[in-house]
Design an enzyme around this catalytic site. Structure first.
Site, short mmCIF file in Angstrom:
data_model
loop_
_atom_site.label_atom_id
_atom_site.label_comp_id
_atom_site.label_asym_id
_atom_site.label_seq_id
_atom_site.Cartn_x
_atom_site.Cartn_y
_atom_site.Cartn_z
N TYR A 144 2.91 -55.41 -22.24
CA TYR A 144 2.91 -54.46 -21.01
C TYR A 144 1.32 -53.98 -20.63
O TYR A 144 0.93 -54.08 -19.49
CB TYR A 144 3.88 -53.50 -20.96
CG TYR A 144 3.95 -52.66 -19.85
CD1 TYR A 144 4.68 -52.96 -18.67
CD2 TYR A 144 3.71 -51.34 -19.71
CE1 TYR A 144 5.17 -52.22 -17.49
CE2 TYR A 144 4.07 -50.34 -18.87
CZ TYR A 144 4.58 -50.81 -17.76
OH TYR A 144 4.75 -50.19 -16.57
N ASP A 145 0.79 -53.15 -21.67
CA ASP A 145 -0.32 -52.51 -21.27
C ASP A 145 -1.44 -53.44 -20.94
O ASP A 145 -2.29 -52.95 -20.07
CB ASP A 145 -0.87 -51.61 -22.63
CG ASP A 145 0.32 -50.67 -23.14
OD1 ASP A 145 1.33 -50.68 -22.67
OD2 ASP A 145 -0.14 -49.98 -24.10
N ARG A 185 14.86 -45.60 -21.12
CA ARG A 185 13.83 -44.63 -21.09
C ARG A 185 14.43 -43.10 -21.15
O ARG A 185 15.71 -43.14 -21.28
CB ARG A 185 13.31 -44.74 -19.61
CG ARG A 185 12.34 -45.76 -19.54
CD ARG A 185 11.56 -45.84 -18.15
NE ARG A 185 12.30 -46.83 -17.09
CZ ARG A 185 11.63 -47.07 -15.85
NH1 ARG A 185 10.45 -46.76 -15.62
NH2 ARG A 185 12.29 -48.06 -15.20
N VAL A 186 13.71 -42.22 -21.62
CA VAL A 186 13.95 -41.08 -22.15
C VAL A 186 14.91 -40.37 -21.20
O VAL A 186 16.01 -39.75 -21.65
CB VAL A 186 12.97 -40.20 -22.62
CG1 VAL A 186 12.13 -39.77 -21.53
CG2 VAL A 186 13.32 -39.03 -23.26
N GLN A 208 6.07 -35.17 -29.22
CA GLN A 208 5.29 -35.87 -28.36
C GLN A 208 5.39 -35.48 -26.77
O GLN A 208 6.54 -34.95 -26.49
CB GLN A 208 5.44 -37.42 -28.44
CG GLN A 208 6.78 -37.89 -28.10
CD GLN A 208 8.01 -37.76 -29.08
OE1 GLN A 208 8.00 -36.91 -29.88
NE2 GLN A 208 8.89 -38.65 -29.00
N THR A 209 4.26 -35.61 -25.80
CA THR A 209 4.73 -35.06 -24.70
C THR A 209 4.47 -36.07 -23.66
O THR A 209 4.01 -37.17 -24.07
CB THR A 209 3.69 -34.12 -24.13
OG1 THR A 209 2.24 -34.76 -24.14
CG2 THR A 209 3.30 -33.01 -25.18
N PRO A 272 2.97 -43.36 -27.53
CA PRO A 272 1.77 -42.36 -27.28
C PRO A 272 2.10 -40.82 -27.64
O PRO A 272 3.01 -40.55 -27.37
CB PRO A 272 1.43 -42.72 -25.80
CG PRO A 272 1.96 -44.00 -25.68
CD PRO A 272 3.14 -44.00 -26.58
P1 NAD Z 1 12.08 -51.52 -12.55
O1 NAD Z 1 12.29 -52.40 -13.68
O2 NAD Z 1 13.42 -50.70 -12.05
O3 NAD Z 1 11.68 -52.36 -11.26
C1 NAD Z 1 10.90 -53.64 -11.53
C2 NAD Z 1 11.45 -54.58 -10.58
O4 NAD Z 1 10.80 -55.79 -10.79
C3 NAD Z 1 12.79 -54.95 -11.14
O5 NAD Z 1 13.67 -55.13 -9.67
C4 NAD Z 1 12.59 -56.52 -11.44
O6 NAD Z 1 13.81 -56.97 -11.36
C5 NAD Z 1 11.60 -56.91 -10.65
N1 NAD Z 1 10.85 -58.05 -11.50
C6 NAD Z 1 10.31 -58.03 -12.77
N2 NAD Z 1 9.64 -59.29 -13.03
C7 NAD Z 1 9.87 -60.02 -11.96
C8 NAD Z 1 9.21 -61.42 -11.43
N3 NAD Z 1 8.80 -62.10 -12.33
N4 NAD Z 1 9.33 -61.68 -10.16
C9 NAD Z 1 10.13 -60.99 -9.36
N5 NAD Z 1 10.66 -59.73 -9.68
C10 NAD Z 1 10.58 -59.20 -10.99
O7 NAD Z 1 11.07 -50.64 -12.75
P2 NAD Z 1 10.38 -49.39 -11.93
O8 NAD Z 1 10.37 -47.92 -12.67
O9 NAD Z 1 11.00 -49.42 -10.43
O10 NAD Z 1 8.92 -49.96 -11.89
C11 NAD Z 1 8.23 -50.30 -10.77
C12 NAD Z 1 6.91 -50.77 -11.03
O11 NAD Z 1 6.23 -49.43 -11.22
C13 NAD Z 1 6.74 -51.60 -12.23
O12 NAD Z 1 5.24 -52.27 -11.78
C14 NAD Z 1 5.92 -50.55 -13.29
O13 NAD Z 1 5.16 -51.08 -14.17
C15 NAD Z 1 5.28 -49.52 -12.41
N6 NAD Z 1 5.33 -48.29 -13.24
C16 NAD Z 1 6.58 -47.40 -13.29
C17 NAD Z 1 6.62 -46.38 -14.05
C18 NAD Z 1 7.88 -45.52 -13.98
O14 NAD Z 1 7.86 -44.34 -14.73
N7 NAD Z 1 8.89 -45.72 -13.33
C19 NAD Z 1 5.57 -45.72 -14.86
C20 NAD Z 1 4.36 -46.81 -14.62
C21 NAD Z 1 4.30 -47.87 -13.81
N1 UDP Z 2 12.22 -41.09 -26.47
C1 UDP Z 2 13.07 -40.20 -27.02
N2 UDP Z 2 14.30 -40.54 -27.07
C2 UDP Z 2 14.93 -41.65 -26.38
C3 UDP Z 2 14.12 -42.41 -25.61
C4 UDP Z 2 12.70 -42.21 -25.82
O1 UDP Z 2 12.70 -39.30 -27.73
O2 UDP Z 2 16.34 -41.67 -26.32
C5 UDP Z 2 10.86 -40.82 -26.42
C6 UDP Z 2 9.94 -41.97 -26.60
O3 UDP Z 2 9.74 -42.22 -28.03
C7 UDP Z 2 8.70 -41.43 -25.94
C8 UDP Z 2 9.27 -40.65 -24.69
O4 UDP Z 2 10.46 -40.40 -25.06
O5 UDP Z 2 7.95 -40.72 -26.91
C9 UDP Z 2 9.17 -41.37 -23.57
O6 UDP Z 2 9.65 -42.42 -23.57
P1 UDP Z 2 10.07 -43.70 -22.23
O7 UDP Z 2 10.51 -44.91 -23.06
O8 UDP Z 2 10.84 -42.94 -21.26
O9 UDP Z 2 8.56 -43.75 -21.49
P2 UDP Z 2 7.34 -44.09 -22.32
O10 UDP Z 2 7.28 -44.30 -23.70
O11 UDP Z 2 6.79 -45.75 -21.71
O12 UDP Z 2 6.34 -43.17 -21.81
#
Ligand code: NAD
Ligand code: UDP
Length: 310
Positions: A144-145, A185-186, A208-209, A272
């Protein structure tokens, strides 16, 4: 009125964005392969003559005409993006090339949704856009990263070489209604655990924050970034209020009124330690600032999950 493509439009953020753009009078083309998105997220938009849904995987080329592309397609939660890491990389690389090719041909302006994950486990705090990050290129989060880092580089190089109008935002943890309940997700985990009177699972010691932004604030930031003409980015979008996972658990228990206890589970590899955006650039460039505090946002999110459990 513009014709606007939203890739990943059936996902959590994408569905809110489609809704907002329709409310502003635009024609919206939602493109999604439904890997982590859900039909339920956009069911209420079906039948709106300004809304069009295409089931399509962006790893394959896409031909359509539009003025703007909000590029969100990519699984976002660690559980989802680690399900098939190679596919995640293809989506962020081959898929990004396809969407930039589309933007170049139309031509259309493309906003790419990058992530705070490009900063990895940061040793600069809070994170500013000029920090290059600390990412393990081989770890479980790297699909992902690193995918998102290549995607940013592709955006910048299509901009420099082919004059494609790009905008890059780096999103920090965002939450709200329609986050998939099972995405690990958390916030979704804690709220569902609290509503089911199960223990809240704190990974590691919970110190962690993260910094949690409510979805409506983020969508406002997307629109402002897309429509300004001064900067391709990257621009951090997130809420600069930082919380430990223990504090978050406490807030969820308070908002839900749950009697759940906390339990500790192992910290995932490369999790992180801290994450908090420096949003000076967004304030300056977009006059943008989150408006919704954690408790208010949690209330709305809890209401959503209550209805899904009924
Ligand atoms: P999500 O998983 O709900 O939405 C992603 C969408 O993309 C889904 O509907 C999935 O079906 C679609 N998708 C995935 N792969 C695909 C492909 N190959 N072709 C067509 N569609 C595809 O996630 P989200 O939280 O809504 O995130 C949306 C965007 O924002 C992502 O790019 C994610 O990396 C970015 N983002 C989100 C967060 C967050 O906290 N929600 C943080 C950082 C970045
Ligand atoms: N986390 C947690 N309990 C859960 C799910 C996640 O303590 O049931 C922690 C996880 O280890 C991370 C933070 O919550 O430190 C945020 O996790 P998330 O997967 O939501 O997002 P990301 O790590 O990608 O920021």
């Amino acid at each position: 009125m513009a014709t606007i493509t939203v890739t990943g439009g059936a996902g959590f953020l994408g569905s809110h964005l489609c809704e907002r753009l329709l409310n502003e009078g635009h024609d919206v083309i939602c493109v999604d392969n439904f890997f982590s998105g859900r039909k339920a997220n956009i069911a209420h938009l079906i039948g709106n003559p300004a809304f069009e849904l295409i089931r399509h995987d962006i790893v394959q080329p896409l031909y359509l005409e539009c003025d703007r592309i909000y590029h969100l397609a990519c699984p976002a939660s660690p559980v989802a993006y680690q399900f098939n890491p190679i596919k995640t990389i293809k989506t962020s690389t081959v898929g990004m090339v396809n969407m930039l090719g589309l933007a170049k041909r139309c031509p259309a302006r493309l906003l790419h949704t990058s992530t705070s994950e490009v900063y990895g486990d940061p040793d600069v705090h809070p994170q500013t856009e000029d920090y290059w990050g600390n990412v393990n290129p081989l770890g479980p989060r790297s699909c992902y990263d690193e995918g998102k880092r290549v995607a940013e580089s592709l955006c910048m190089n299509y901009h420099l070489a082919h004059d494609v109008e790009v905008r890059i935002v780096r999103i920090f943890n965002t939450y709200g209604p329609r986050m998939a309940p099972d995405d690990g997700r958390v916030i979704s985990n804690f709220i569902l655990q609290a509503l089911r009177s199960e223990p809240l699972t704190i990974y590691g010691d919970g110190t962690q924050t993260r910094s949690f932004c409510f979805v409506s604030d983020l969508i406002e930031g997307f629109l402002r970034m897309m429509e300004q003409n001064d900067d391709v980015g990257p621009v951090n979008l997130g809420n600069p209020v930082e919380n430990t996972m223990l504090e978050l658990a406490q807030a969820v228990i308070e908002v839900t009124g749950s009697k759940s206890k906390l339990i500790h589970e192992p910290l995932p590899k490369d999790d992180p330690r801290r994450r908090c955006p420096d949003i000076s650039k967004a304030r300056r460039l977009l006059n943008w600032e989150p408006q919704v505090d954690l408790k208010t946002g949690l209330h709305q999110t809890v209401e959503y999950y209550r209805t899904t459990l009924e």
